[in-house]
Structures are given as structure tokens and as C-alpha cells.
Design an enzyme around this catalytic site. Structure first.
Site, PDB file in Angstrom:
ATOM      1  N   HIS A 464      27.261 105.898  36.008  1.00 52.48           N
ATOM      2  CA  HIS A 464      25.834 105.937  35.693  1.00 52.48           C
ATOM      3  C   HIS A 464      24.993 105.711  36.960  1.00 52.48           C
ATOM      4  O   HIS A 464      24.128 106.519  37.298  1.00 52.48           O
ATOM      5  CB  HIS A 464      25.526 104.864  34.639  1.00 52.48           C
ATOM      6  N   GLU A 465      25.280 104.621  37.654  1.00 51.33           N
ATOM      7  CA  GLU A 465      24.490 104.310  38.852  1.00 51.33           C
ATOM      8  C   GLU A 465      24.710 105.362  39.933  1.00 51.33           C
ATOM      9  O   GLU A 465      23.797 105.701  40.681  1.00 51.33           O
ATOM     10  CB  GLU A 465      24.820 102.911  39.382  1.00 51.33           C
ATOM     11  N   HIS A 468      22.339 108.192  39.307  1.00 44.38           N
ATOM     12  CA  HIS A 468      21.015 107.915  39.888  1.00 44.38           C
ATOM     13  C   HIS A 468      21.055 108.132  41.400  1.00 44.38           C
ATOM     14  O   HIS A 468      20.128 108.702  41.986  1.00 44.38           O
ATOM     15  CB  HIS A 468      20.609 106.459  39.627  1.00 44.38           C
ATOM     16  N   HIS A 471      20.741 111.664  42.381  1.00 39.71           N
ATOM     17  CA  HIS A 471      19.343 112.097  42.250  1.00 39.71           C
ATOM     18  C   HIS A 471      18.591 111.772  43.553  1.00 39.71           C
ATOM     19  O   HIS A 471      17.761 112.548  44.016  1.00 39.71           O
ATOM     20  CB  HIS A 471      18.711 111.353  41.066  1.00 39.71           C
TER      21      HIS A 471
HETATM   22 ZN   LIG Z   1      19.900 104.113  34.496  1.00 36.23          ZN
END
Ligand SMILES: [Zn+2]
Length: 673
Positions: A464-465, A468, A471
Site C-alpha cells: 500500500h505505502e 503511494h 505515485h
Molecule cells: Zn493510503
């Protein structure tokens, strides 16, 4: 004083020379940075040349670079590696920075220039990115009252002050009621069903209060395990009712009047700024756009999730009658029965999975997946400084072998680091500048005999991290203000949540999920169990989230101020998502801190919204192949590199060829075929 924060760093990639930076450098640097930034802004605001995009909007983008860099360093350190000195410095810095932001927002000359450019934007040939930037800058002023007359501005300030105070009191009241209650147990038999670790925690709590036995509190880490595992039904009942009374008792901590006043103020503020409701104000800057869209979205999910939830509820009832001797399920039974049913159905033991997920290999795995998808290569460089010996710094190269980003990784808990996991940046991306990104987690540490082994949940957290972080690392925009994670709030979790999907795919797991001693690849049967666990009671869980979404919206839509009684209103809204009896002495809203204390008002729906986005987007990968080059390239080109340069719906449709479809989420959750 030789202050490194006053200069551009003369290090490789201008990376931060952490060892040279001392807490006492920050405040003098901020004062100097702010003075310079205000001067530069005045130069833009009071120039004699007629306003253009270039001499105003673009010029503003380059103001305050050092201030931005130094703030990032301080606030990131305060989260990941704080000390008394850093904490004190942060407390001193915050009012300086707030004052600076206010000074900029109140610069009427600057706003007049922006307004002219905004109104005459057809005369300049602006790119889509430039239009978005102009709109963002202009709205930043307008949504804070720049278009109002002096009396209205005064009123707006009064509303904001009162609102801030009420939100603070709301949180304090919840906290006070949370701490006022404790479940004190003195007989060991009343602990039946609880895991040893939870019992130990409760014994320690009792000791710290100089009491015998075990103490459970209404804090989540104590409350949730008790409700999930404790066999003693009477105690579960007592505890559950106490939890539900927070902010809703006949004492000084009662939040009902605060709620009514807050929703009135939010509505008043929205009206003053020209919006129909607080929801309309909030949703103007969201992918969902409008109240109607959010309602339609929630209703659609509701219609589809309800039958599944009904079936799951029936299954729980039958199981409870047959195996636990419970004929009617009350709200203090649901977590307990659900856990028992889960154990009976799944036989999934977290401890069995952990040996397949040594941290080093999971990390190598996620890098490998980023390489297959986006051609990225990660090279550790020990010559680059971290802020703690455990921090690793990677140079990231793109598919053409060109340096593209720095990535800091920081994985273990230590004093001075806050809980949880997050991604952040030390330097953003913009034209001519590559970003410096950091991911911070709190995973179990290695011991002398065993490497760090992750639970499956920790594996998904890392993915998940890292999503990010992608991104941030793959950002490729002209202007920093629209780059990377600078996107609408209900869009920012797409890149992170979509990465979690690879954790459930055999083809991806085979790359890295290998036993740390035997190198054996994780057995397929375990993968099936992981997937099955992810589907467990998805109908009921969806319904629960939808309930919060409906409740949130009901306080902020056009009808909001008609509400007379918080409890009556809440019961009417939640009736359709609950299978247990309502209890008149309990209230959800009076402890609903997300929307009355934190920033989630009119935004609770975004949890489900983001899930729909990532499920729908990943469906394309499932169709084309989870490592399909073209699909990944399109995801990078249309989503990851684009930041907030265009409306997220536009970007999304360009990637997916259509608007997101909630059916993808329902399918993934196993709720529809
Ligand atoms: Zn998040």
C-alpha cells in the site's frame, strides 16, 4: 551561525545532509525563508505589468522553495524521528507557518490579479494543466472568503473560530468519557477466551493503576479484542453499552448540542460562500463532484450488498444457536460470534504464514514488481544519508536508465517514531526536478535468530505505502503544486490500494513469498485461505461502512439543519444497515470523531469510493495480465505520472475507457458473480 537550511544543499541529488542539521537551525531558517517568500509574493502582487498566467500563477509556483523544503524536513522528522528538541521546534514553527499562510491568503492585491486571470482565461491559450493550476489557486482564495465584503469576512472568521473550538471540544469530550470508564476484572474465569497477550496487557494496565487483576479500557487496542474474544456475555454487554455512551451521557462531556451547532455552522459557512450545503462545498473538490453522485453511489452499493449481508447474518444466527447457545444476537455478540465462525470456517493461522514473508524478500519482491510493471530499478546507495541508521536510501532509475527519484525506506518501530505506516516526500517533483520520497512503517524487528517476518497484513501495508510512493516517484508534471499525491482526496488512495491486489495473485506471490529457511514457495492452499479470509462477511462489513457514509452525509446535505434530535435522527438513518436492536442509551454520532473532530465531514464515502476505483482499475490488469506492459504503461501515463493536473474522472476514463463500476468491488468481495 552556519545554518545549512539557508542554502541549497550541495550533496548528490541535493539530498538532505541530515547529520549537519540541528533542531536550532529550523526557526531562524523559517523566519528568513518566510521573509523572503513574502517579499517575493509582494513582487508578484504589486508588479505593474498586467496580470498574466506566467507573471502571476506560474511565478507563484517558484516562491518559497526553501520554506517548503525545510518544513518537509521538520514535519517528517517530527513523525519519524522526533526528540524533545524537534517537538519543541515543531510547536514553535506551526504558528509561524500558519501566520504566513494567512498573510498570503489576505493579500487582496494578489487575489485581484488571480481573479482577472481567472475571469479572462479564454484570452490566454492555457494547457489543461495550466487551467487546473489556475483554478486551484483561485479557488484556494475564494473558498476561504476572498470574494466576500468586509462584514462577511468578519462573519466567516467568527464561524471558523467557533467551529475549530467546537471540534476540539468534541474530541476532548470523547476522550474524557473514554477514560472515565474501565472494566475491572478480578476473577480469572471472566477472562475465558482471551488470548494470553491481551490478558497480559490488561494485567499491566491494572498494575500501572495499582490495582489487582485486569483492567480493560474503551481504547480500541483494549476494547476490540475483549469484544472479539471474551466468552462472558454479561461483561461484553456492560462493556459495549459503556462504549456506546461516549459523548451521550448526562454529564459535561455530552456532544449532542455540539453536533447540532457544528452542522449549523458548516451550513452557514457554505451558504456564505455561495454553496447549497456543506456537502456541496466539500464535494466541489472531489472526484465524486456532487451530493447526488455520492448518494447514488452509496445507494447502489447498498442495494447490492444488503442481500449478501442478510445471508451472512442468517448464517451467524444459525451458527450461534447451534454452537454457542445464543438465540438472539445483540450488538455485544456480533464481533464474538463472527470471530468464532471465522475460525470454524477458515482455519487460517497467521503464524503459519509469517515464515513465507521475510521483510527483505518482500521488499525485493515489491521492487521486482515495480520493475516488471514500470521498468524501475532500485539501487541502494549507502553514501547517501538517512536520518537514522535503520533508514536505507535507494537511487531509483527509470526504464531508460535515467535517474528518476530517491526512495528512503524506514521499517522498524523505535521511540520517537509515531505508530502506523505512511508515505511522505522530502522534495516534490516538478519540471527539471526529480522527487525524494519516503516510506515509513512499523514492522516487527528481526531478532538474533530470526529475520523480520511480516504478517500478511503487514505485507499488504508495505505494498500500500509503496503504491503511494510510486505515485510520488513516477510523477511527471510541469508544476509542483499539481504533482504526485497532490490530487483530490477521494482519488489519492487509488495508486496505493491497487498495489495491494498483487499480494493476492499467485504469479506475484511466487516471486517473493518463499519460506525463509527452506526457500519453499508459499503453498497454493495458503493463498486460497488468504483469499477466502479477505471475502469473509464482506456484505456485513460493507453495510457497516455504508451506514457511516449515510450518517455523515445526512449531517451535511441540504436537509441537515432540519435535524432536531441527534439520537432520533441517527436511529432513522442507521435502521436500514443494522440487524441488532437499537439501544436508547447509546449513540454513534456523539463519538463519530472522523466527521466532527477530524477532516472527514461529507467525505466518509471516500473509503468505499477508493475501493471501487482500485477494484475496477485492477480488473483491467486481471483481463490483460497482472504484468501486462501496455496496461501498466497506460496506468503510469494516465494516472501515476499525472498527479492532479486534470480532473480525476478525466484521467481515470483515459486509463480505463469508462467510468469506475462498483460491480468490480462487489465481484472482488465475492458478493456478486
Ligand atoms: Zn493510503
Amino acid at each position: 551561525m552556519d545554518n545549512p537550511l539557508l542554502k541549497v544543499f550541495e550533496t548528490p541529488y541535493q539530498s538532505i545532509p541530515f547529520s549537519k542539521i540541528k533542531a536550532e537551525h529550523f526557526i531562524p531558517a523559517f523566519k528568513e525563508n518566510i521573509k523572503n517568500a513574502l517579499e517575493a509574493i509582494d513582487k508578484v502582487a504589486y508588479q505593474t505589468a498586467p496580470p498574466t498566467f506566467e507573471n502571476t500563477v506560474e511565478a507563484l509556483q517558484n516562491v518559497g522553495e526553501l520554506l517548503e523544503r525545510n518544513s518537509a524536513i521538520l514535519f517528517n522528522l517530527n513523525s519519524a524521528e522526533t526528540s524533545d528538541a524537534i517537538q519543541t521546534t515543531t510547536q514553535q514553527a506551526s504558528p509561524l507557518l500558519t501566520q504566513f499562510q494567512n498573510d498570503v491568503r489576505l493579500n487582496q492585491a494578489l487575489f485581484e490579479r488571480l481573479k482577472t486571470i481567472y475571469q479572462d482565461q479564454d484570452q490566454e491559450k492555457l494547457s489543461a494543466e495550466q487551467q487546473t493550476l489556475l483554478e486551484k489557486e483561485y479557488k484556494g482564495f475564494a473558498r476561504n472568503g476572498a470574494l466576500l465584503n468586509d462584514d462577511e469576512k468578519e462573519l466567516l472568521r467568527e464561524i471558523d473560530t467557533e467551529k475549530a473550538k467546537l471540534s476540539l471540544t468534541f474530541g476532548e469530550n470523547v476522550l474524557a468519557d473514554t477514560h472515565a470508564f474501565e472494566l475491572h476484572i478480578t476473577e480469572e474465569k471472566d477472562l475465558e477466551g482471551l488470548p494470553d497477550q491481551i490478558k497480559e496487557m490488561a494485567a499491566e494496565t491494572a498494575q500501572s493503576k495499582n490495582k489487582k487483576g485486569w483492567i480493560f479500557t474503551l481504547d480500541y487496542p483494549s476494547y476490540v479484542p475483549f469484544m472479539t474474544y471474551a466468552k462472558n456475555r454479561d461483561l461484553r454487554k456492560e462493556f459495549s453499552l459503556a462504549f456506546g455512551k461516549r459523548g451521550f451521557q448526562n454529564n459535561n462531556n455530552n456532544n449532542t448540542d455540539i453536533i447540532l451547532r457544528l452542522i449549523e455552522l458548516r451550513k452557514k459557512r457554505a451558504k456564505l460562500l455561495g454553496y447549497e450545503s456543506h456537502a456541496a462545498f466539500v464535494l466541489e473538490e472531489r472526484m465524486a463532484t456532487s451530493e447526488e453522485n455520492v448518494v447514488a453511489f452509496l445507494e447502489d452499493l447498498y442495494q447490492k450488498a444488503y442481500p449478501a449481508a442478510q445471508g451472512e447474518w442468517k448464517e451467524m444466527e444459525d451458527f450461534a444457536t447451534q454452537n454457542l447457545g445464543l438465540n438472539t444476537l445483540e450488538k455485544w455478540d456480533t464481533a464474538y460470534v463472527s470471530e468464532k465462525l471465522k475460525q470454524a470456517q477458515l482455519e487460517l493461522d497467521e503464524q503459519q504464514l509469517k515464515p513465507y514473508f521475510p521483510l527483505e524478500r518482500v521488499k525485493a519482491g515489491v521492487f521486482d514488481i515495480a520493475n516488471k510493471l514500470y521498468g524501475l530499478r532500485f539501487e541502494k546507495n549507502d553514501a547517501l544519508e538517512g536520518y537514522h541508521p535503520e533508514v536505507e536510501v535507494y537511487e531509483v532509475y527509470n526504464s531508460e536508465g535515467v535517474f528518476y527519484a530517491l526512495l528512503y525506506t524506514d521499517f522498524f518501530p523505535r521511540p520517537g517514531k509515531r505508530n502506523g505506516a505512511w508515505m511522505t516526500s522530502y522534495r516534490g517533483q516538478k519540471k527539471g526536478q526529480r522527487p525524494h520520497i519516503s516510506m515509513v512503517c512499523n514492522f516487527s524487528k528481526p531478532t538474533a535468530s530470526t529475520p523480520s517476518l511480516l504478517t500478511f497484513q503487514e505485507v499488504t501495508t508495505l505494498f500500500h505505502e509503496f503504491g503511494h510512493a510510486l505515485h510520488g516517484m513516477l510523477a511527471n508534471t510541469t508544476y509542483g503544486g499539481l504533482s504526485g499525491t497532490n490530487v483530490y482526496w477521494d482519488f489519492v488512495e487509488l495508486p496505493s490500494q491497487i498495489m495491494e491486489n498483487w499480494c493476492y495473485e499467485k504469479q506475484a506471490l511466487e516471486l517473493f513469498a518463499k519460506h525463509y529457511l527452506t526457500q519453499e514457495v508459499i503453498p497454493m492452499e495458503y493463498i486460497d485461505k488468504i483469499k477466502k479470509a479477505a471475502h469473509f462477511q464482506q456484505g456485513l462489513q460493507t453495510l457497516r461502512q455504508l451506514g457511516f457514509g449515510f450518517l455523515d452525509l445526512s449531517y451535511h446535505d441540504t436537509q441537515a439543519t432540519v435535524i432536531q434530535n441527534v439520537k432520533t435522527h441517527e436511529s432513522a438513518i442507521l435502521k436500514r444497515v443494522q440487524f441488532t436492536k437499537d439501544h436508547p442509551e447509546n449513540c454513534t454520532s456523539t463519538a463519530f470523531s472522523h466527521i466532527f473532530q477530524g477532516g472527514y465531514s461529507a467525505g466518509y464515502y471516500s473509503y468505499k469510493w477508493a475501493e471501487v476505483l482500485d477494484a475496477d482499475a485492477f480488473e483491467l490488469f486481471l483481463e490483460k495480465g497482472i504484468f501486462d506492459y501496455q496496461t501498466a504503461k497506460s496506468f503510469e501515463e494516465n494516472i501515476l505520472s499525472k498527479g492532479g493536473t486534470e480532473h480525476p474522472m478525466t484521467l481515470y476514463k483515459r486509463f480505463r475507457g469508462k467510468a469506475p463500476d462498483p460491480k468490480a468491488l462487489l465481484k472482488r468481495a465475492g458478493l456478486v458473480e
